[in-house]
Enzyme design. Structure first.
Site, PDB file in Angstrom:
ATOM      1  N   LYS A 128      44.475  33.930   9.303  1.00 13.58           N
ATOM      2  CA  LYS A 128      44.495  34.991  10.317  1.00 13.58           C
ATOM      3  C   LYS A 128      43.080  35.216  10.826  1.00 13.58           C
ATOM      4  O   LYS A 128      42.120  35.091  10.058  1.00 13.58           O
ATOM      5  CB  LYS A 128      45.034  36.292   9.711  1.00 13.58           C
ATOM      6  CG  LYS A 128      45.004  37.471  10.690  1.00 13.58           C
ATOM      7  CD  LYS A 128      45.732  38.687  10.138  1.00 13.58           C
ATOM      8  CE  LYS A 128      44.881  39.623   9.342  1.00 13.58           C
ATOM      9  NZ  LYS A 128      43.664  40.135  10.021  1.00 13.58           N
ATOM     10  N   GLU A 197      47.612  46.301  15.113  1.00 17.97           N
ATOM     11  CA  GLU A 197      47.129  47.362  14.227  1.00 17.97           C
ATOM     12  C   GLU A 197      46.745  48.614  15.018  1.00 17.97           C
ATOM     13  O   GLU A 197      45.952  48.551  15.974  1.00 17.97           O
ATOM     14  CB  GLU A 197      45.924  46.883  13.398  1.00 17.97           C
ATOM     15  CG  GLU A 197      45.390  47.996  12.485  1.00 17.97           C
ATOM     16  CD  GLU A 197      44.483  47.548  11.354  1.00 17.97           C
ATOM     17  OE1 GLU A 197      44.320  46.330  11.150  1.00 17.97           O
ATOM     18  OE2 GLU A 197      43.950  48.438  10.657  1.00 17.97           O
TER      19      GLU A 197
HETATM   20  O1  KIV Z   1      42.307  43.026   6.153  1.00 14.30           O
HETATM   21  C1  KIV Z   1      43.512  43.321   6.123  1.00 14.30           C
HETATM   22  O2  KIV Z   1      44.097  43.657   5.080  1.00 14.30           O
HETATM   23  C2  KIV Z   1      44.254  43.261   7.385  1.00 14.30           C
HETATM   24  C3  KIV Z   1      45.611  43.900   7.414  1.00 14.30           C
HETATM   25  C4  KIV Z   1      45.515  45.346   7.289  1.00 14.30           C
HETATM   26  C5  KIV Z   1      46.400  43.474   8.602  1.00 14.30           C
HETATM   27  O3  KIV Z   1      43.764  42.745   8.335  1.00 14.30           O
END
Ligand code: KIV
Length: 293
Positions: A128, A197
């Site tokens: 991600k 988010e």
């Molecule tokens: O860093 C993280 O845990 C995240 C989530 C809250 C989506 O990016």
């Protein structure tokens, strides 16, 4: 494309790995996707046993387990170490590794090299990254290298300072359009899913019919295809209530503190250890030992 009504689903079938097609199918059927963060072997075992669909080793590890004041300082090596531990506890949920700040922004080459380390060294199924803008090109480059990428728009904690702090995003028509543009660009770049988010529920609802890939929300209302929460937030393993979108399902910090305090009290008062906590030795052997001492 219009948002389908949600259908309650059973936990992920243990041992049958969740794949990109599972997630696409879930979206098509309107079956909500449950994602949680994890940062070590025990938390990943909990996620596995609980039957979630996806596990994210988020850069939030910086704050939840390493005690940094924000997600920014965590290093690539720290993330890889935590992610590899999570991998060892998981069989079923899809494992997504969060590229930390500074490990992918400079060039496509840097982004691909970092993503490859998450796959090769930590066993991730996907990675991600945060933001639109230049991250869109980075996402495209990682996808072209054969690694599935999840986007992340709205409040992007790694660049929270530039966004004016940890606050919800897309609260004017203009800013909501920016969130929309970022999400569509990440989708066009080949992302298999996107995190929304801290954006208004109405904005998510308006965007959902335009997004063909699974959208996982955190503080983005009920219209998204799934939800993600931080492990320590939902289980109450940190002080304070956290953001308004956090729902607490346990107060483990209080329970853990009470447990450790009870142990310390037992040690101080001599109630621990008891005879049953010790090992025995044959009386003759003990006598011989004493003699030879
Ligand atoms: O860093 C993280 O845990 C995240 C989530 C809250 C989506 O990016």
């Amino acid at each position: 494309m219009s948002a389908r009504p949600k259908i309650a689903t059973a936990p992920a079938a243990k041992g049958k790995p969740v794949t990109l097609s599972t997630l696409a199918e879930r979206k098509a059927l309107g079956e909500p996707i449950a994602m949680v963060t994890a940062y070590d072997y025990p938390s990943s075992q909990v996620a596995e046993e609980a039957g979630v669909d996806m596990v994210l080793v988020g850069a939030s590890a910086a704050m939840t387990v390493l005690g940094y004041p924000s997600t920014v300082p965590i290093t690539l090596d720290e993330m890889l170490m935590l992610t590899a531990a999570v991998r060892r506890g998981l069989q079923t949920p899809m494992l997504v590794g969060d590229l930390p700040f500074g490990s992918y922004e400079v060039s496509d080459e840097q982004a691909v090299t970092t993503a490859q380390r998450f796959v090769k060294e930590a066993g991730c199924d996907a990675v991600k990254l945060e933001r639109g803008g230049s991250s869109v090109d980075r996402a495209g480059a990682i996808v072209a290298a054969g690694i599935p990428v999840m986007g992340h728009v709205g409040l992007t904690p790694q660049t929270a300072t530039a966004l004016g702090g940890y606050r919800s995003q897309g609260r004017t028509a203009e800013r909501a359009l920016e969130v929309c543009e970022d999400a569509l660009a990440l989708q066009d770049a080949g992302c298999f899913a996107i995190v929304f988010e801290a954006i208004p529920s109405g904005v998510s609802e308006a965007l959902m019919p335009r997004i063909g890939i699974p959208v996982i929300g955190i503080g983005a209302g009920p219209a998204t295809d799934g939800q993600v929460l931080v492990f320590h937030d939902l289980l109450g393993i940190r002080e304070g209530l956290g953001a308004r979108f956090v729902k607490r399902y346990a107060d483990l910090q209080d329970e853990m503190t009470a447990g450790v305090a009870a142990y310390a009290e037992d040690v101080r008062t001599g109630r621990y250890p008891e005879p049953r906590h010790g090992y025995s030795i044959d009386a003759e052997q003990l006598a011989a030992f004493r003699e030879q001492l």
